[in-house]
Scaffold this motif. Structure first.
Motif, mmCIF file in Angstrom:
data_model
loop_
_atom_site.group_PDB
_atom_site.id
_atom_site.type_symbol
_atom_site.label_atom_id
_atom_site.label_comp_id
_atom_site.label_asym_id
_atom_site.label_seq_id
_atom_site.Cartn_x
_atom_site.Cartn_y
_atom_site.Cartn_z
ATOM 1 N N UNK A 98 0.842 -1.203 0.000
ATOM 2 C CA UNK A 98 0.000 0.000 0.000
ATOM 3 C C UNK A 98 0.877 1.253 0.000
ATOM 4 N N UNK A 99 1.919 1.240 0.808
ATOM 5 C CA UNK A 99 2.850 2.371 0.868
ATOM 6 C C UNK A 99 3.522 2.592 -0.487
ATOM 7 N N UNK A 100 4.002 1.527 -1.100
ATOM 8 C CA UNK A 100 4.694 1.650 -2.387
ATOM 9 C C UNK A 100 3.767 2.196 -3.481
ATOM 10 N N UNK A 101 2.526 1.751 -3.492
ATOM 11 C CA UNK A 101 1.593 2.151 -4.544
ATOM 12 C C UNK A 101 1.041 3.559 -4.332
ATOM 13 N N UNK A 102 1.011 4.013 -3.069
ATOM 14 C CA UNK A 102 0.436 5.323 -2.777
ATOM 15 C C UNK A 102 1.472 6.418 -2.540
ATOM 16 N N UNK A 103 2.673 6.022 -2.105
ATOM 17 C CA UNK A 103 3.697 7.025 -1.800
ATOM 18 C C UNK A 103 5.038 6.734 -2.468
ATOM 19 N N UNK A 104 5.163 5.575 -3.063
ATOM 20 C CA UNK A 104 6.363 5.189 -3.834
ATOM 21 C C UNK A 104 7.611 5.026 -2.967
ATOM 22 N N UNK A 105 7.871 5.966 -2.088
ATOM 23 C CA UNK A 105 9.067 5.946 -1.254
ATOM 24 C C UNK A 105 9.278 7.331 -0.672
ATOM 25 N N UNK A 106 10.456 7.573 -0.146
ATOM 26 C CA UNK A 106 10.754 8.882 0.414
ATOM 27 C C UNK A 106 11.476 8.786 1.739
ATOM 28 N N UNK A 107 11.369 9.855 2.511
ATOM 29 C CA UNK A 107 12.074 9.921 3.788
ATOM 30 C C UNK A 107 11.134 10.332 4.916
ATOM 31 N N UNK A 108 11.444 9.827 6.096
ATOM 32 C CA UNK A 108 10.788 10.302 7.318
ATOM 33 C C UNK A 108 11.892 10.866 8.190
ATOM 34 N N UNK A 109 11.831 12.178 8.426
ATOM 35 C CA UNK A 109 12.931 12.815 9.128
ATOM 36 C C UNK A 109 14.181 12.744 8.269
ATOM 37 N N UNK A 110 15.210 12.126 8.813
ATOM 38 C CA UNK A 110 16.468 11.959 8.066
ATOM 39 C C UNK A 110 16.634 10.536 7.548
ATOM 40 N N UNK A 111 15.587 9.733 7.684
ATOM 41 C CA UNK A 111 15.700 8.311 7.350
ATOM 42 C C UNK A 111 15.018 7.982 6.027
ATOM 43 N N UNK A 112 15.758 7.410 5.094
ATOM 44 C CA UNK A 112 15.123 6.950 3.860
ATOM 45 C C UNK A 112 14.363 5.666 4.149
ATOM 46 N N UNK A 113 13.128 5.621 3.680
ATOM 47 C CA UNK A 113 12.332 4.403 3.773
ATOM 48 C C UNK A 113 12.602 3.614 2.499
ATOM 49 N N UNK A 114 13.176 2.431 2.628
ATOM 50 C CA UNK A 114 13.542 1.667 1.444
ATOM 51 C C UNK A 114 12.304 1.320 0.622
#
Length: 201
Positions: A98-114
């Motif tokens: 769900x995360x990948x299809x709706x947000x693709x990826x990105x960062x939270x704070x200084x942390x990249x979400x793989x």
């Protein structure tokens, strides 16, 4: 102890260890010993209400400075999800898809979400979850059933533990620098909520 408080306490011990290296073994900045906890009565575990998708979406909208994520337009096709599953030999948890299809990826704070970059897994670098898993297995920093999804600047590593996979979801654990693995979230929704809230004032 609340998991975020435990992580914070671990970081404080690390900073103190760095300030006084002569009093500690410089090769080991973290310790599993918890002398202060032994004298306290164990508190009943606090259970967090499972966050709904709507609550998570609202949290992301309210804090774009913390949750710098993509959009459905940035998402990879379903074919890439299938390729990723074949490569890591595991089904991706439903909440992570769900995360990948709706947000693709990105960062939270200084942390990249793989996420999944949509490129050849063998040739890319960076925060592609498949590349990171292949690399982790190569250098023995993870195992086949532990798929890393994010790392912090303080040495904490968050990962899906596929020993807990129930056919749809996978629990997320955090490995703190002492090497101990702690349960962090029951699914990816809860993981994102906790990571965003960890950066709130």
């Amino acid at each position: 102890m609340n998991i975020e408080r435990l992580i914070t306490a671990t970081r404080k011990r690390t900073r103190n260890a760095r300030r006084t290296p002569s009093k500690l073994n410089s090769k080991r900045l973290f310790t599993d010993k918890k002398p202060h906890l032994k004298t306290k009565k164990q508190r009943p575990r606090q259970t967090m209400n499972k966050p709904t998708i709507l609550e998570l979406e609202n949290l992301i909208k309210q804090h774009p400075d913390i949750a710098a994520l993509g959009s459905p337009a940035d998402a990879v096709s379903d074919d890439w999800l299938v390729k990723a599953e074949e490569k890591i030999c595991h089904k991706l948890p439903a909440s992570y898809k769900w995360f990948l299809l709706n947000y693709a990826g990105g960062e939270v704070g200084t942390e990249e979400i793989y996420s999944i970059y949509g490129m050849n897994f063998e040739d890319i670098n960076g925060g592609d979850i498949v590349f990171q898993h292949i690399n982790g297995l190569k250098y023995k920093s993870t195992t086949a059933k532990k798929v890393v999804i994010s790392e912090t600047d303080f040495g904490e590593v968050f990962f899906f533990d596929y020993d807990t996979y129930n056919g749809e979801e996978c629990q997320i654990f955090v490995r703190i620098p002492s090497g101990k693995n702690l349960l962090y979230a029951n699914n990816f929704y809860e993981f994102l909520v906790k990571r965003i809230k960890a950066y709130l004032p």
